[in-house]
Design a protein around this motif. Structure first.
Motif, PDB file in Angstrom:
ATOM      1  N   HIS A 104       0.624  -1.261  -0.826  1.00  0.00           N
ATOM      2  CA  HIS A 104       0.467  -0.002   0.130  1.00  0.00           C
ATOM      3  C   HIS A 104       0.809   0.925  -0.203  1.00  0.00           C
ATOM      4  CE1 HIS A 104      -4.543  -1.123   0.594  1.00  0.00           C
ATOM      5  NE2 HIS A 104      -3.803  -2.294   1.505  1.00  0.00           N
ATOM      6  N   ALA A 161       0.898   4.192  -2.616  1.00  0.00           N
ATOM      7  CA  ALA A 161       0.882   4.924  -2.727  1.00  0.00           C
ATOM      8  C   ALA A 161       1.920   5.875  -3.151  1.00  0.00           C
ATOM      9  CB  ALA A 161       0.568   5.197  -0.464  1.00  0.00           C
ATOM     10  N   LEU A 210      -5.695   7.949   3.635  1.00  0.00           N
ATOM     11  CA  LEU A 210      -5.228   6.675   3.149  1.00  0.00           C
ATOM     12  C   LEU A 210      -4.735   5.792   4.158  1.00  0.00           C
ATOM     13  CD1 LEU A 210      -5.122   4.253   1.194  1.00  0.00           C
ATOM     14  CD2 LEU A 210      -2.606   5.452   0.276  1.00  0.00           C
ATOM     15  N   VAL A 240     -10.385   0.969   3.392  1.00  0.00           N
ATOM     16  CA  VAL A 240      -9.014   1.972   2.547  1.00  0.00           C
ATOM     17  C   VAL A 240      -9.920   1.529   1.301  1.00  0.00           C
ATOM     18  CG1 VAL A 240      -6.927   0.238   1.711  1.00  0.00           C
ATOM     19  CG2 VAL A 240      -8.021   0.249   4.433  1.00  0.00           C
ATOM     20  N   ALA A 263     -10.549   5.470  -0.153  1.00  0.00           N
ATOM     21  CA  ALA A 263      -9.624   6.016   0.052  1.00  0.00           C
ATOM     22  C   ALA A 263      -8.411   5.342  -1.195  1.00  0.00           C
ATOM     23  CB  ALA A 263      -8.919   5.511   1.486  1.00  0.00           C
ATOM     24  N   TRP A 264      -8.972   4.376  -1.748  1.00  0.00           N
ATOM     25  CA  TRP A 264      -7.937   4.238  -3.107  1.00  0.00           C
ATOM     26  C   TRP A 264      -9.072   4.672  -4.314  1.00  0.00           C
ATOM     27  CZ3 TRP A 264      -3.021   3.800  -4.019  1.00  0.00           C
ATOM     28  CH2 TRP A 264      -2.727   3.383  -3.302  1.00  0.00           C
TER      29      TRP A 264
END
Length: 783
Positions: free
Chosen positions: A53, A57, A80, A117, A120-121
């Motif tokens: 992640h 990110a 995130l 999560v 957020a993505w």
């Protein structure tokens, strides 16, 4: 238990989608445990997922900074990071989930973290759609697609979170591409989502079946290992083997040790000869050895066969299991089995069986065995149309021995009693101990009514003889109650209850008596029960009241004090005699709260009388042994404001039999407060000059029976009163003569030297209002 757990992990042939996702549970499997296996696998990849992640990110931030404002990128990165921290903490809680069960609530909580999560993505393509370019939007989706693929692989063991993640990111991309007019990428995103969802489903089902199989296998292996380890560590077990001639072969060290031989010495010896001992020569084998020989002869399997053996002249008990051995052609070649020495267990079982039916102190049958014997006797009497009887025996004055000399002396006395009982009974009677100082006799065959009375009289006579225990000469008697079946009862419980009622009546007669059951006893017992029930509520109902009888100076007849006398006017029973309800209150210990009430009310009333008129309050032995008795006296004095020197407590000599040390200590503390103590009914019970030496009584009360006897010219009564007066004068005590009812009796008492007089001649017990009237006229203190 392990087998049941393994069965609970088995899965059906077809697994519903909702069951795989953890939303629905099937009855055929232990889903909380299976769910724990799923999520424990997910928690193993936490660090890998977290690193992936952060790597994606970082790439996403680098691309986004070329098209978006840095504050927007920073806000997304912070969001995130927060969602990842929440999700990671949930993963951390599941790292050891495979050792427990996992609820649906915990699974849904984990899925909610996955959804955060994913949101957020999913925000990445949306941000580029709003503020970036079509190219940057496609680049953002490619990064999200990589993250989605990696997460689907890592979360596949727990598919609910993976599906939520995939659906959230993919549906967002489909919507954004559609709104931007880029339909080919939208269709590609849809196909991509379907393919990954199908792969997650397949992977989740495969993992679930594999985990269930592995867990079940591990548990079975653990059970097998545990059983083998227990067998190897248990030194009482051994393997044995014999050939077709019943000779031992392949003797193990443990088996040889059980035989008391070396392995080489035992090998080739006849099995039965080794364990028969001297019986091998005489041929007198125990039944269990005969049974073993027959099974070996018939070549049949046996399990947990208890065999009595003799090893080096010592009797032992073995538990043997064996199975015939067959060769490849099915031919019998001998026996093989396992054995263990269970001598200690058997002896322990026999001891437990003995303790369950016999009293260890007296070695007599206990209550359980007495009940069984009475049941058998009643069954026999019913079968042969005869009669049996049950006798209950209670020792008289045993409690005094126990309290004064201790429980050890009491126990030795009970053992002496049991010996006497066994010595006087025939084979037709069985004696047992019910508990405490209660014994029982079952008479199997009663030829006539006099037979029971004869046995009872013999018991009373022998038990009433003196005992010498620990250098003490002890005297106790016995009371007996009996009931005959089937006349007095058709069940064990009924017959025992009726014999107990007869015993109670025998005790009421003064002890040392035998009383046979009569139907009228039930009525008396029921009356007593009803009276006790009413007595328990009498205080709350305010049914008690106090009467006061004056005590006057023998010379000038001035009132010195009043004795407070308790009266009970029951709503159900009317006026109840103190002679009837006071003993009942003492038996049930209701005398303690009732006595406290009497003490408080008497002090309150006495506070209204002129000084120095006192109040006399009777105190039961049951009150004196209460730990807070002195506090009760203090509370009564402080509540009423009565000076302590105007309260005189009256006790009887029975307090020294009840518990002399405790009672004496309580009375001494009361005397230190300033109260006085009178000894009531002196000479009628357990009279002893030692009592007068132990406590400094203020007054000795002469019972009315001596006063009446003296009035009738009884020399004995006159001598007793003169002796009491002389003794009291020498000890600086006053004397009160009770029951004076005439002028002649009063004159006689004055001549004999008594200090105070109490009786009907000077006043009957009166209510408090009448008692106060005696003080209405100023200066009048005469009765």
């Amino acid at each position: 238990m392990s087998e049941n757990r393994s069965d609970a992990l088995s899965l059906p042939a077809t697994l519903p989608l909702l069951a795989i996702l953890g939303i629905k549970e099937c009855d055929s499997a232990d889903w909380p445990r299976l769910r724990a296996l799923q999520y424990a696998r997910v928690a193993q990849h936490t660090r890998f997922r977290l690193g992936a992640h952060f790597a994606c990110a970082a790439i996403s931030c680098w691309i986004s900074l070329q098209h978006l404002a840095w504050l927007t990128v920073l806000g997304w990165a912070i969001g995130l990071a927060l969602t990842l921290s929440i999700f990671t903490s949930q993963d951390w809680l599941l790292r050891k989930a495979d050792g427990r069960t996992l609820s649906q609530r915990e699974a849904f909580r984990h899925a909610s973290g996955s959804a955060l999560v994913a949101i957020a993505w999913a925000a990445q393509p949306v941000l580029h759609w709003l503020y970036g370019t079509p190219t940057s939007m496609l680049q953002a989706w490619l990064i999200v697609m990589v993250v989605t693929l990696g997460s689907s692989l890592a979360l596949a063991a727990a598919p609910l979170g993976a599906i939520i993640y995939i659906a959230t990111t993919s549906m967002t991309a489909i919507v954004v591409f559609g709104l931007a007019g880029q339909y080919p990428p939208a269709v590609a995103a849809l196909l991509y989502m379907l393919v990954i969802l199908w792969g997650v489903y397949q992977r989740a089902e495969a993992f679930l079946r594999q985990s269930a199989a592995e867990a079940g296998m591990n548990e079975r292996n653990e059970v097998v290992s545990l059983l083998l380890r227990e067998f190897e560590e248990n030194e009482a077990d051994w393997l044995w083997q014999i050939d077709t001639q019943r000779k031992v072969r392949s003797v193990s060290p443990r088996f040889a040790f059980a035989l008391g031989l070396e392995p080489g010495e035992a090998d080739g010896m006849p099995f039965l000869q080794l364990i028969a001992g001297d019986a091998w020569k005489t041929g007198q084998f125990p039944t269990s050895l005969h049974d073993l020989a027959e099974r070996l002869k018939r070549k049949e399997s046996f399990s947990n066969l208890l065999v009595k053996v003799s090893i080096d002249g010592v009797t032992r008990w073995w538990e043997l299991s064996g199975t015939p051995m067959l060769d490849e052609e099915g031919k019998y070649v001998g026996y093989r089995g396992v054995g263990s020495d269970v001598t200690e267990q058997r002896e322990s079982s026999e001891k437990i069986a003995y303790l369950a039916r016999y009293d260890t102190l007296t070695e007599l049958p206990n209550r359980l065995m007495v009940n069984e014997s009475l049941g058998e006797a009643m069954k026999y009497a019913k079968q042969w149309r005869s009669r049996c009887a049950f006798m209950m025996i209670d020792l008289d004055r045993f409690k005094a021995v126990n309290d004064s000399l201790g429980h050890q002396t009491g126990d030795e006395l009970l053992a002496e009693v049991s010996g006497r009982l066994k010595s006087i009974l025939s084979e037709n009677e069985m004696c047992g101990r019910l508990g405490g100082d209660e014994f029982a006799i079952v008479i199997r065959d009663v030829k006539d009514r006099d037979y029971v009375d004869t046995v009872a009289r013999r018991v009373i006579e022998h038990l009433s003889q003196p005992y010498e225990v620990n250098h003490h000469m002890l005297y106790v008697g016995a009371s007996v109650g009996s009931a005959i079946a089937p006349r007095d009862g058709r069940s064990v419980e009924e017959l025992m209850r009726n014999a107990d009622l007869a015993l109670y009546r025998a005790k009421d007669l003064g002890g040392g008596e035998h009383f046979q059951y009569e139907p009228s006893l039930h009525k008396s017992a029921e009356e007593r029960r009803q009276l006790e029930f009413s007595l328990r509520m009498a205080l709350d109902r305010q049914e008690f009241e106090l009467a006061y009888q004056p005590v006057v100076d023998a010379n000038d007849e001035t009132i010195i004090s009043f004795e407070a006398l308790l009266r009970w006017n029951s709503a159900e029973h009317g006026f109840v005699s103190p002679a009837k309800f006071i003993p009942l209150a003492e038996d049930t210990r209701l005398i303690v709260p009732i006595g406290s009430w009497v003490l408080e009310q008497a002090c309150i009333e006495a506070a209204n009388w002129p000084d120095p008129v006192k109040v006399n309050v009777n105190v039961s032995p049951e009150q004196l042994v209460e730990p807070d008795f002195v506090a009760t006296v203090v509370r009564a004095l402080s509540t009423s404001g009565l000076p302590a020197n105007r309260l005189e407590l009256e006790v009887t000599e029975s307090i020294f039999v009840r518990d002399a040390l405790v009672a004496g200590k309580a009375l001494k503390e009361v005397m230190h407060l300033g109260c006085q103590v009178a000894l009531d009914d002196f000479g009628t019970g357990y009279s002893s000059l030692g009592y007068l030496r132990q406590l400094s009584f203020s007054t000795i009360k002469v019972d009315r029976m001596f006063v009446q006897g003296a009035a009738q010219g009884s020399k004995e009564s006159l001598a007793i009163i003169r002796a009491v007066v002389a003794m009291a004068d020498s000890l600086d005590m006053t004397t009160t003569a009770e029951g004076v009812e005439s002028f002649e009796e009063a004159e006689l008492i004055r001549e004999l030297g008594c200090t105070k007089i109490q009786g009907y001649y000077f006043g009957r017990p009166m209510v408090k209002a009448e008692a106060r009237k005696l003080f209405d006229v100023p200066g009048r203190l005469r009765a």
